[in-house]
Scaffold this active site. Structure first.
Site, PDB file in Angstrom:
ATOM      1  N   TYR A 123       0.820  -1.213   0.000  1.00 23.00           N
ATOM      2  CA  TYR A 123       0.000   0.000   0.000  1.00 23.00           C
ATOM      3  C   TYR A 123       0.853   1.261   0.000  1.00 23.00           C
ATOM      4  CZ  TYR A 123       1.539  -0.027   4.812  1.00 23.00           C
ATOM      5  OH  TYR A 123       2.341  -0.046   5.923  1.00 23.00           O
ATOM      6  N   GLY A 124       2.178   1.095   0.068  1.00 20.68           N
ATOM      7  CA  GLY A 124       3.052   2.255   0.257  1.00 20.68           C
ATOM      8  C   GLY A 124       4.090   2.388  -0.838  1.00 20.68           C
ATOM      9  N   THR A 125       5.338   2.497  -0.411  1.00 22.87           N
ATOM     10  CA  THR A 125       6.421   2.786  -1.363  1.00 22.87           C
ATOM     11  C   THR A 125       6.746   1.605  -2.270  1.00 22.87           C
ATOM     12  OG1 THR A 125       8.091   2.097   0.244  1.00 22.87           O
ATOM     13  CG2 THR A 125       7.490   4.433   0.227  1.00 22.87           C
ATOM     14  N   LEU A 126       6.170   0.430  -1.990  1.00 23.93           N
ATOM     15  CA  LEU A 126       6.432  -0.736  -2.849  1.00 23.93           C
ATOM     16  C   LEU A 126       5.476  -0.812  -4.042  1.00 23.93           C
ATOM     17  CD1 LEU A 126       7.053  -3.458  -0.100  1.00 23.93           C
ATOM     18  CD2 LEU A 126       8.775  -2.545  -1.670  1.00 23.93           C
ATOM     19  N   GLU A 147      11.671  -4.286   5.297  1.00 25.16           N
ATOM     20  CA  GLU A 147      10.655  -3.595   6.103  1.00 25.16           C
ATOM     21  C   GLU A 147      10.956  -3.672   7.613  1.00 25.16           C
ATOM     22  OE1 GLU A 147       8.818  -1.672   4.660  1.00 25.16           O
ATOM     23  OE2 GLU A 147       8.589  -2.435   2.632  1.00 25.16           O
TER      24      GLU A 147
HETATM   25  N1  PCA Z   1       6.423  -0.418   2.172  1.00 20.20           N
HETATM   26  C1  PCA Z   1       5.405  -1.369   2.418  1.00 20.20           C
HETATM   27  C2  PCA Z   1       4.879  -0.994   3.764  1.00 20.20           C
HETATM   28  C3  PCA Z   1       5.054   0.476   3.793  1.00 20.20           C
HETATM   29  C4  PCA Z   1       6.057   0.752   2.738  1.00 20.20           C
HETATM   30  O1  PCA Z   1       6.436   1.816   2.332  1.00 20.20           O
HETATM   31  C5  PCA Z   1       4.342  -1.270   1.368  1.00 20.20           C
HETATM   32  O2  PCA Z   1       4.510  -0.553   0.368  1.00 20.20           O
HETATM   33  O3  PCA Z   1       3.277  -1.888   1.538  1.00 20.20           O
END
Ligand code: PCA
Length: 174
Positions: free
Chosen positions: A25-28, A100
Site C-alpha cells: 500500500y506504500g512505497t512498494l 521492512e
Molecule cells: N512499504 C510497504 C509498507 C510500507 C512501505 O512503504 C508497502 O509498500 O506496503
C-alpha cells in the site's frame, strides 16, 4: 536428504505452492520509490495479482523523519486503503521482511482484501469483487501521536500532502 529432494520436486512441479500473497500500500506500489526492489530478480520473484482495497478501515499515516507510510494495526478506524496484491516467492518474502525491518518496525500479518481488477484470464487471478487474504506490513509499534495524524486511502510518495518520502542515499534509486 530424501525429504529435500522430494520437496524440490514438488516445488518444481507446483511452482505456485511456495508463493505467498502480499498486499502493498506504500512505497512498494508501482510508480512508488521502492517498487524497483520487488522487480529486481536478485531479490526474488514478485508477480502482480490485482489491485485491491482493505475490507476493514485502517489508519494509513505518514510518519517518522523519513515520511514513511505506515498502516497502523487499528482496524475499524481510518479509511479503506487501496493497494496492490503480489504473489512472491520465499526469497522475495525474506527480502521484504528484512527491508521492512519486520518484526521491529512493521510486522507482517494477514488481512482481508476486496479484489478490484487483475490482469485477468490467469488461472490464479482472483475475481473482481471477491475477498482474498494476503500479508501486509502493518505496525503495532507506533508512537501514540501517530493516531492523531491525517489518514489516506491511497499513498502517493510525492502527493499533495507535501510529506515527500525521504530516501536514504544508500537505499534509493538514482
Ligand atoms: N512499504 C510497504 C509498507 C510500507 C512501505 O512503504 C508497502 O509498500 O506496503
Amino acid at each position: 536428504m530424501k525429504g529435500f529432494v522430494l520437496l524440490s520436486v514438488i516445488i518444481s512441479v507446483f511452482p505456485a505452492a511456495h508463493m505467498t500473497k502480499v498486499f502493498v500500500y506504500g512505497t512498494l506500489k508501482k510508480d512508488q520509490p521502492n517498487y524497483f526492489r520487488m522487480m529486481d530478480h536478485a531479490n526474488g520473484q514478485a508477480e502482480f495479482v490485482a489491485h485491491a482495497r482493505t475490507v476493514d478501515r485502517y489508519p494509513l499515516v505518514i510518519a517518522s523523519k523519513y515520511n514513511t507510510p505506515f498502516l497502523l494495526n487499528v482496524p475499524g478506524t481510518g479509511q479503506r486503503v487501496h493497494g496492490e496484491i503480489y504473489s512472491v516467492d520465499q526469497k522475495m518474502l525474506e527480502f521484504l521482511d528484512d527491508f521492512e525491518e519486520c518484526p521491529s518496525l512493521y510486522q507482517r500479518r494477514l488481512i482481508w482484501l476486496e479484489v478490484h481488477d487483475g490482469p485477468g484470464g490467469g488461472q490464479h487471478t482472483p475475481k473482481a469483487g471477491s475477498s482474498v487474504e494476503a500479508f501486509v506490513y502493518s505496525t503495532d509499534t507506533y508512537e501514540p501521536e501517530w493516531l492523531q495524524k491525517p489518514t489516506y486511502e491511497r499513498y502517493e510518495a510525492y502527493g499533495d500532502h507535501g510529506l515527500h518520502y525521504v530516501c536514504l542515499e544508500d537505499i534509493c534509486p538514482e
